[in-house]
Design a protein around this motif. Sequence first.
Motif, PDB file in Angstrom:
ATOM      1  N   UNK A  99      19.595  14.007  -0.135  1.00  0.00           N
ATOM      2  CA  UNK A  99      18.617  15.223  -0.108  1.00  0.00           C
ATOM      3  C   UNK A  99      17.254  14.476  -0.260  1.00  0.00           C
ATOM      4  N   UNK A 152      12.458   5.684  -1.092  1.00  0.00           N
ATOM      5  CA  UNK A 152      12.715   5.114  -2.533  1.00  0.00           C
ATOM      6  C   UNK A 152      13.213   6.454  -3.042  1.00  0.00           C
ATOM      7  N   UNK A 153      12.963   7.443  -2.921  1.00  0.00           N
ATOM      8  CA  UNK A 153      13.653   8.692  -3.752  1.00  0.00           C
ATOM      9  C   UNK A 153      15.042   8.797  -3.368  1.00  0.00           C
ATOM     10  N   UNK A 155      17.280   6.894  -3.818  1.00  0.00           N
ATOM     11  CA  UNK A 155      18.012   6.412  -4.926  1.00  0.00           C
ATOM     12  C   UNK A 155      18.310   7.538  -5.837  1.00  0.00           C
ATOM     13  N   UNK A 156      17.260   8.019  -6.303  1.00  0.00           N
ATOM     14  CA  UNK A 156      17.559   9.312  -7.142  1.00  0.00           C
ATOM     15  C   UNK A 156      18.468  10.277  -6.859  1.00  0.00           C
ATOM     16  N   UNK A 159      21.759   9.091  -7.196  1.00  0.00           N
ATOM     17  CA  UNK A 159      22.317   9.245  -8.358  1.00  0.00           C
ATOM     18  C   UNK A 159      22.677  10.534  -8.940  1.00  0.00           C
ATOM     19  N   UNK A 190      22.986   1.555 -11.392  1.00  0.00           N
ATOM     20  CA  UNK A 190      22.411   2.650 -12.027  1.00  0.00           C
ATOM     21  C   UNK A 190      22.957   3.936 -11.359  1.00  0.00           C
ATOM     22  N   UNK A 191      23.196   3.901 -10.263  1.00  0.00           N
ATOM     23  CA  UNK A 191      23.620   5.114  -9.270  1.00  0.00           C
ATOM     24  C   UNK A 191      25.074   5.385  -9.731  1.00  0.00           C
TER      25      UNK A 191
END
Lengths: 212, 226
Positions: A99, A152-153, A155-156, A159, A190-191
């Motif tokens: 997304x 970069x987003x 990665x969020x 997760x 982390x993810x």
Amino acid sequence: MLDLQALTKAVGDLNEQQVLAMLKEFVATNPGNEETVAVVNACQQGMAIVGELFDQKEYFVGDLIFAGELLSSAIDILKPVLGGESTVTVGKIVLGTVEGDLHDIGKNIFKNMAEAAGFEVIDLGIDVPAATFVEKVKEIKPEIVGMSGVLTLALDSMKKTVDELKTAGLRDGVKVIIGGNPVTEEACRVIGADAFTTNAAEGVKICQGWVK
Amino acid sequence: MSKVIIACQTISDELNLAMRATGCSYPVIRMASDYHMDPNLLRAKLQEEIDKLTDFQDVLLAYGCCGNGLVGLKASTAGLIIPRTEDCISMVLSRPGEKFERLKRTYFLTRGWLQGSKSIAAEYEHACERYGEARARKLFKFMLKNYNYLMVIDTGAYPLADCLSKAEELAGNTGLEVVVSKGSVWLLQKLLTGPYDEDFSVIPRGGTVNSSHFGMAGAAPAHQAI
Ligand code: B12
């Protein structure tokens, strides 16, 4: 037998005419599966050269896109002789760019390579919300979930997707692999993914290891 | 307390405006826009500049996270102050105190974005030379198939007309629709003046930039239940 080095070079040079001619000639000889796999590998090595030349600023983004198209026409030509003896798929991968991210060159390269290795790839496209991944995993029950992203987003979003797979009770049933330039070991941890890579060919190897 | 600015050429116009508006006269090191096409190269080049500095207290980095281009930088010679933002697009489109939502299916342009030797306009020219116009159009349709809009961001830092005519031309060649949206340089101004509150990450000398400095996934506690 086809000159593999010449093929790799032609792919690296983005010499479409030569690549397609070589492959058509090769397919006409009705080759065995092993030989064909070697040819696919040669194409992949050519793609690696394209990646290097892009990093060295020799190639532009347009050239990357062209290379992606070239690889997909190459695989299309090889498909009839690829599965040869074993037409059964080795496994299913639900794949998408996460997304918020619209980049898909890397995802498409991985898709092509995974298909060439006998995986059935369900490509959800770009900007894929976590909920869609969850829905598709429920429906298709793949062995593997592949997530791609270069922002970069992303990665969020990766997760979030893993978290929602957990909430839905689906996480334990699948292996999760992430790819794209910003993924790192730290991000992977982390993810909560099982593996990460910035190299499509390596990604395919990891997936093969999982379905063995 | 002396400060130096390291800035991406892409946001030159915007930085100049912010400097004029705040009367800031810190020295500026400008970095080529092309570096942003390769986050690893960008990181290496920025580190080179930071390592060279002597007698500055702080470096103000006029950058965002830029595809992790800033993650891993070491504050070797001075402290680093970095806006907590994704890239220069969120930098000029976000509003103070609001979470930034990137518009979907949109490719963003400012004059700075059009100027680099690897800008989307330069890309198009290269493709025309290499593959001929018909094929170039096809490639670009494919490259931009996930996009509908070409948004020109009016940051107030450059004459809009220049950029708009180029954008129209590009849009014509690639089948996109041009839209214009107002941006601002508030975050750059705040980078120049402070206060360095939650909009910034401050990395003391000796520290290293990590993804949590941008509020990305890295910020989440590592002990999360599996
Ligand atoms: C090409 C490109 C574009 C093209 C994309 C075309 C397309 N159809 O994808 C275009 C020009 C359209 C574009 C648009 C934008 N881009 Co862009 N783009 C790039 C660029 C130059 C290369 C990315 C790429 O394709 N690399 C090549 C592929 C092959 O590499 P890869 O993705 O890593 O994939 C490999 C592996 O990682 C792996 N892999 C990938 N996915 C997966 C998945 C799995 C499961 C596995 C196993 C493996 C795997 O396999 C691949 C082959 O080995 C990068 C800079 C860079 N060098 O990274 C910027 C970059 C990513 N873009 C950036 C930006 C800012 C944008 C825009 C916002 C710009 C704008 N002005 O609007 C928009 C994006 C809008 C959005 N919401 O997504 C920034 C990101 C900054 C950030 N926020 O994080 C970058 C880093 C450049 C920069 N610093 O400015 N971009």
